[in-house]
Write a protein that holds these residues in place. Structure first.
Motif, PDB file in Angstrom:
ATOM      1  N   TYR A 129      11.034   0.201   3.615  1.00 53.27           N
ATOM      2  CA  TYR A 129       9.840   1.020   3.625  1.00 53.27           C
ATOM      3  C   TYR A 129       8.638   0.117   3.860  1.00 53.27           C
ATOM      4  O   TYR A 129       8.618  -1.021   3.441  1.00 53.27           O
ATOM      5  N   SER A 130       7.646   0.654   4.501  1.00 54.32           N
ATOM      6  CA  SER A 130       6.436  -0.105   4.759  1.00 54.32           C
ATOM      7  C   SER A 130       5.269   0.614   4.106  1.00 54.32           C
ATOM      8  O   SER A 130       5.047   1.805   4.341  1.00 54.32           O
ATOM      9  N   LEU A 131       4.545  -0.092   3.270  1.00 53.61           N
ATOM     10  CA  LEU A 131       3.376   0.485   2.602  1.00 53.61           C
ATOM     11  C   LEU A 131       2.109   0.039   3.319  1.00 53.61           C
ATOM     12  O   LEU A 131       2.005  -1.101   3.755  1.00 53.61           O
ATOM     13  N   GLN A 132       1.166   0.944   3.424  1.00 51.42           N
ATOM     14  CA  GLN A 132      -0.139   0.605   3.982  1.00 51.42           C
ATOM     15  C   GLN A 132      -1.038   0.231   2.803  1.00 51.42           C
ATOM     16  O   GLN A 132      -1.419   1.081   2.023  1.00 51.42           O
ATOM     17  N   LEU A 133      -1.323  -1.053   2.652  1.00 45.54           N
ATOM     18  CA  LEU A 133      -2.129  -1.533   1.533  1.00 45.54           C
ATOM     19  C   LEU A 133      -3.446  -2.098   2.029  1.00 45.54           C
ATOM     20  O   LEU A 133      -3.506  -2.729   3.079  1.00 45.54           O
ATOM     21  N   SER A 134      -4.485  -1.879   1.234  1.00 45.56           N
ATOM     22  CA  SER A 134      -5.776  -2.486   1.553  1.00 45.56           C
ATOM     23  C   SER A 134      -5.710  -3.969   1.194  1.00 45.56           C
ATOM     24  O   SER A 134      -4.773  -4.422   0.517  1.00 45.56           O
ATOM     25  N   ALA A 135      -6.706  -4.728   1.612  1.00 44.80           N
ATOM     26  CA  ALA A 135      -6.738  -6.162   1.303  1.00 44.80           C
ATOM     27  C   ALA A 135      -6.767  -6.379  -0.205  1.00 44.80           C
ATOM     28  O   ALA A 135      -6.097  -7.277  -0.731  1.00 44.80           O
ATOM     29  N   ASP A 136      -7.531  -5.560  -0.927  1.00 44.87           N
ATOM     30  CA  ASP A 136      -7.588  -5.683  -2.393  1.00 44.87           C
ATOM     31  C   ASP A 136      -6.243  -5.381  -3.028  1.00 44.87           C
ATOM     32  O   ASP A 136      -5.820  -6.070  -3.960  1.00 44.87           O
ATOM     33  N   GLN A 137      -5.559  -4.365  -2.520  1.00 47.02           N
ATOM     34  CA  GLN A 137      -4.245  -4.015  -3.065  1.00 47.02           C
ATOM     35  C   GLN A 137      -3.244  -5.132  -2.813  1.00 47.02           C
ATOM     36  O   GLN A 137      -2.431  -5.447  -3.677  1.00 47.02           O
ATOM     37  N   LYS A 138      -3.300  -5.729  -1.633  1.00 47.53           N
ATOM     38  CA  LYS A 138      -2.398  -6.838  -1.316  1.00 47.53           C
ATOM     39  C   LYS A 138      -2.655  -8.019  -2.245  1.00 47.53           C
ATOM     40  O   LYS A 138      -1.724  -8.652  -2.743  1.00 47.53           O
ATOM     41  N   THR A 139      -3.925  -8.315  -2.508  1.00 45.61           N
ATOM     42  CA  THR A 139      -4.283  -9.406  -3.419  1.00 45.61           C
ATOM     43  C   THR A 139      -3.738  -9.129  -4.814  1.00 45.61           C
ATOM     44  O   THR A 139      -3.163 -10.015  -5.455  1.00 45.61           O
ATOM     45  N   GLU A 140      -3.903  -7.894  -5.287  1.00 43.06           N
ATOM     46  CA  GLU A 140      -3.406  -7.530  -6.612  1.00 43.06           C
ATOM     47  C   GLU A 140      -1.884  -7.601  -6.671  1.00 43.06           C
ATOM     48  O   GLU A 140      -1.313  -8.032  -7.665  1.00 43.06           O
TER      49      GLU A 140
END
Length: 87
Positions: A3-14
């Motif tokens: 599965y591929s999630l679309q994450l924002s830059a902040d979400q990726k950092t977290e």
């Protein structure tokens, strides 16, 4: 399957911090483990457990036409089964 999630830059950092255990999760599971018995329903919503059960009627013709060879050698007895009173 992936599965591929679309994450924002902040979400990726977290997510990176969480994986590295540099931060605590904001979500804590409410699932309870170590049940007292097999009928423990503490992980189910009370509204769900209060609903009446509805058994699906069996199609007797379908059951009669099942290939019973698939069940050769299979045996199971429910250890909690209590036979109804014969009266």
């Amino acid at each position: 399957m992936s599965y591929s999630l679309q994450l924002s830059a902040d979400q990726k950092t977290e997510l990176v911090k969480l994986k590295a255990k540099l931060t605590e999760s904001l979500y804590y599971s409410s699932v309870t483990f170590g049940h007292k018995n097999s009928r423990d329903t503490c992980n189910f919503d009370r509204e769900f457990t209060k609903m009446p059960t509805e058994l699906t009627p069996t199609d007797k013709l379908f059951i009669m036409n099942l290939d019973q060879d698939e069940f050769l050698g299979f045996s199971y007895t429910n250890p909690e089964y209590v036979p109804p009173n014969q009266g």
